[in-house]
Design a protein around this motif. Structure first.
Motif, short mmCIF file in Angstrom:
data_model
loop_
_atom_site.label_atom_id
_atom_site.label_comp_id
_atom_site.label_asym_id
_atom_site.label_seq_id
_atom_site.Cartn_x
_atom_site.Cartn_y
_atom_site.Cartn_z
N ILE A 126 0.88 -1.18 0.00
CA ILE A 126 0.00 0.00 0.00
C ILE A 126 0.91 1.22 0.00
CG2 ILE A 126 -1.85 1.20 1.23
CD1 ILE A 126 -2.32 -1.63 2.63
N ILE A 162 -5.14 1.99 3.96
CA ILE A 162 -5.11 0.55 4.28
C ILE A 162 -6.50 -0.05 4.14
CG2 ILE A 162 -4.74 -1.12 6.13
CD1 ILE A 162 -2.51 0.75 7.19
N ALA A 185 -5.60 -6.27 0.35
CA ALA A 185 -4.97 -6.50 1.66
C ALA A 185 -5.92 -7.26 2.57
CB ALA A 185 -4.57 -5.18 2.29
N GLU A 194 5.75 1.38 8.67
CA GLU A 194 5.40 0.19 9.43
C GLU A 194 5.95 0.27 10.85
OE1 GLU A 194 5.21 -2.85 5.59
OE2 GLU A 194 7.01 -2.75 6.85
#
Length: 809
Positions: free
Chosen positions: A424, A442, A448, A486
């Protein structure tokens, strides 16, 4: 000398007996010709009045019939129509529609739906419940504080127009716009900056037509003079009608005797009456003057408190923080919110546990504040909605997420987050990118297959798979290395203010529910384990939800094995007793109302002393007197009526000789009154009816729905008979309608209103009245001519007499 035509004078009016003339009378003869003509036509006028009274009686009788047929039609629509939810003639109304789980383990199972074959179904055990794959961060994410900007407690240059209002009228509606803080803080320095501020304010004002105020009015700077323009394009009026007097003077909207207030702003534009003096846009103001009367609203774990700074003695550096602390202690309790101040004079708000220690579980917001107190360049420099938890709508640097500075994010650089192997990507913009924009990206990525949310109370991110049960997964990152974003969201926080490459959180694998099901009861096929992705599923028409496990234990190998002899969860179907009892009780109430209305109609005698009023009688009475008279005159319209009498007798037959499979009316709690004065009304014992439904619902159903063997009112079930009765007297469809509808019509059958027996009689009376009125007109004309001839003759005789007298003289 009078002409022949002027010998009598007439005008027309009407009375109880029909049309009559009013005249001066005979000018020559001196006769009261009107009275004479009225007397000579009284027979015809009396006939007209009598016919009108007869028609009125028929109209009243029509209303009386319809009052009863309306009740019958309403009864039929409510209890015998297939479109009604209380159709007591339908066998499906009494079907077993309530399903319940039985057995000692029924607490682990809930059920709904219909049970056509569900009664043979049983759940022998639940081996495991379904779980969606998920991931939850474990370290707290926020720094747990709210911090102000650096506070200047001394005198400072302050904007004089911020927070002040203008009122604009658009069409017929008025709207208020508030001058905002200057973008980036500080004071306004020119007309161009003021125009930008007004435009920003208008962008926040929504009109009743859905547009923004900025879409119908523009503000620009013409040198140091503001120019206002109507850009709506649809012709609605636009004008400034008022506002803060100081603001309007500074902006040049008012100046001396000149004013732009209440003047139309056209599509060609209108300039302010004076230029803006930059010196008027700011002034040297003390901290106390800036804060006096202003307010802040705090919300602590859902409880709100607004602090208004109205004590000027505490608005200085030595007492200000203590002022706020005391107010918060009073509102939320001592030791729950702790205030401290750093060397840059920034006040920090932190939730704590009374007695010491940080309180990570409590949530503190500063939800709002006065203009000039909150926002960029304000006195305190706090954003609206600031929280001690992560702020999803602030830029990352101001979001309150811990250790954000340790992640090296470069403006304009593309970053990615990988979840379940799906990358993403988005571009980082330091003044625009927020946690909400990252989370939205997201959630919008269907490949996903996850949804992410922030839980404020636990101060954590939670990711849940959109694929149910064992189908789902949540895998973050790739190749064992976390990207900067992340790390920021899911990395483990280190004590030194950095974020490691280790995932901060727990992952739960998805799993299916496993249920041991016996589909066909004892003696049938072997039970089988089924898997479902959710804990709610459909089996044999039943909607089943499981909420716990039973029937399984782990063996010596730590594997779950079914425990023989576990009591199964079975499903029992029963009728919806409350629904049926409520409908039958309502039906009985309406039936008794029918009995009361029909018997009252045929036993109430007519008071013949009160005949329908004539027009002449009404002319001498007040409205209340007329209403009182007609109320008495309308009584007894159906006294002894054969059709309604037949209806009352048929109603008695409905509950006679009832019985089915050993059940009688008394067995289900229905009793016919033995009091002759109640004319067969019935009563209901709800307890008995509920007991009968529990014992043998099919027999109760038969008592109400059994078919008629002879097509008569005295055979078949209660509601079968009632349907036959309502059809007999009040059917509104078909070539031949019900007896009362054929006789008087009903609003539910529009054609019957103009085509029924009573209406035909009234139409015939109208024809008779028309003929009699023609006859009356002819009679009056004839008599009028005769009196005119008499007047003419008398005039001649008088002329001759006068001539002879003059001649003899």
């Amino acid at each position: 000398m009078a002409t022949i035509n002027s010998l009598t004078s007439t005008s027309s009016s009407s009375n109880a007996y029909g049309s009559q003339s009013k005249a001066i009378g005979g000018l020559v003869s001196g006769l009261d010709t009107d009275t004479l003509i009225d007397g000579m036509t009284i027979a015809t006028r009396s006939k007209i009045a009598k016919q009108k009274q007869s028609k009125t009686l028929l109209s009243w009788k029509t209303d009386a019939y319809r009052a009863i047929s309306d009740k019958l039609v309403s009864f039929a629509q409510k209890y015998t129509s297939y479109t009604s939810s209380t159709n007591l003639t339908s066998e499906s109304f009494y079907k077993k529609s309530v399903v319940s789980a039985t057995g000692t383990n029924n607490k682990y199972v809930s059920v709904s739906g219909t049970a056509a074959t569900g009664e043979r179904l049983s759940l022998l055990g639940v081996k495991q419940l379904a779980k969606d794959a998920s991931f939850t961060t474990t370290d707290t994410l926020s720094n747990n504080i709210i911090k102000t900007g650096a506070i200047n407690y001394g005198d400072s240059d302050s904007c004089t127009i911020t927070g002040k209002n203008l009122t604009v009228k658009y069409g017929s509606e008025s709207y208020t716009l508030t001058m905002p803080e200057k973008e980036g803080g500080g004071v306004y320095t020119s007309a161009a900056e003021v125009a930008e501020g007004l435009t920003k304010a208008m962008e926040g004002v929504e009109l009743s037509n859905g547009k923004k105020l900025s879409e119908v009015m523009s503000v620009t700077a013409n040198g140091e003079t503001l120019s206002f323009k109507n850009i709506d394009g649809v012709g609605n009026g636009l004008e400034i009608t008022g506002g803060n007097a100081d603001l309007m003077k500074i902006l040049g909207i008012t100046s001396g005797s000149s004013s732009l207030v209440n003047k139309s702003i056209t599509d060609e534009g209108v300039d302010a009456v004076a230029a803006i003096d930059a010196e008027d846009l700011h002034a040297n103001v003390s901290f106390a003057e800036k804060m006096k009367g202003k307010s802040l609203t705090f919300e602590y774990n859902g409880t709100k408190k607004t602090i208004t700074f109205d004590d000027e003695t505490k608005l200085d550096e030595s007492k200000f923080m203590e002022y706020i602390q005391d107010e918060l202690n009073s509102a939320f309790g001592k030791g729950r919110i702790q205030l401290t101040q750093d060397g840059e004079k920034r006040i920090q708000f932190e939730t704590t546990v009374p007695g010491g220690g940080v309180d990570q579980s409590s949530i503190l917001y500063i939800t709002s504040g006065s203009t000039g107190v909150m926002g960029d360049g304000s006195v305190l420099g706090i954003r609206n909605g600031s929280s001690n938890k992560v702020n999803l709508d602030s830029t990352l640097a101001e979001s309150g997420i811990k250790d954000v500075a340790s992640v090296n994010l470069e403006n304009g650089t593309e970053y990615e987050i990988t979840i379940n192997g799906e990358s993403i990507k988005f571009t980082y913009e330091e003044n625009k990118t927020t946690l909400r924009t990252i989370m939205s990206a997201i959630n919008a990525n269907e490949k996903a297959g996850v949804k992410i949310s922030y839980q404020a109370n636990s101060d954590s991110f939670s990711i849940t798979s959109t694929q149910k049960g064992a189908s789902g997964s949540v895998e973050i990152g790739k190749n064992g290395v976390l990207t900067d974003f992340e790390k920021l969201l899911f990395g483990k926080r280190n004590d030194d203010g950095t974020i490691s490459n280790t995932i901060n959180g727990n992952t739960v694998d998805g799993q299916d529910a496993i249920i041991l099901v016996d589909f066909d009861g004892e003696g049938g096929a072997e039970a089988m384990e089924i898997s479902r992705g959710t804990n709610s599923f459909s089996l044999n028409g039943l909607n089943i939800a499981v909420n716990g496990t039973f029937g399984y234990e782990k063996d010596e190998l730590n594997e779950l094995q079914y425990v023989e002899g576990t009591e199964a969860v079975k499903f029992d179907a029963s009728v919806d007793t409350d629904k049926i009892v409520t409908a039958i009780k309502s039906m009985i109430d309406d039936y008794n109302e029918l009995v009361e209305a029909s018997n009252s109609a045929i036993t109430e005698k007519r008071n013949r002393t009160y005949a329908p009023l004539t027009d002449e009688q009404k002319a001498d009475m007040s409205e209340s007197e007329i209403a009182s008279w007609e109320e008495k005159a309308k009584s007894g319209m159906l006294y002894g009526d054969s059709d309604v009498t037949s209806l009352t007798n048929d109603l008695r037959y409905i509950f006679m000789n009832m019985g089915s499979n050993g059940f009688s009316l008394s067995d289900i709690g229905i009793t016919v009154s033995s009091n002759w004065q109640e004319n067969g009304k019935i009563s209901l014992d709800e307890t008995k009816l509920k007991s009968a439904l529990a014992e043998d619902a099919d027999s109760v159903k038969a008592l109400f729905t059994e078919a008629s063997t002879e097509g008569k009112l005295t055979t078949g079930g209660i509601m079968t008979r009632m349907k036959a009765l309502t059809d007999k007297y009040a059917a509104t469809t078909g070539a031949t309608k019900g007896i009362l509808v054929e006789k008087a019509g009903n609003s539910k059958s529009p054609t019957s209103l103009l085509s029924n027996r009573l209406q035909k009689q009234m139409d015939d009376i109208d024809k008779i009245i028309s003929r009699l009125e023609d006859k009356l007109k002819t009679e009056r004309t004839r008599y009028q001519k005769q009196f005119t001839q008499l007047e003419t003759l008398m005039q001649k005789l008088n002329s001759q007499s006068s001539w002879l007298y003059d001649y003899s003289s």
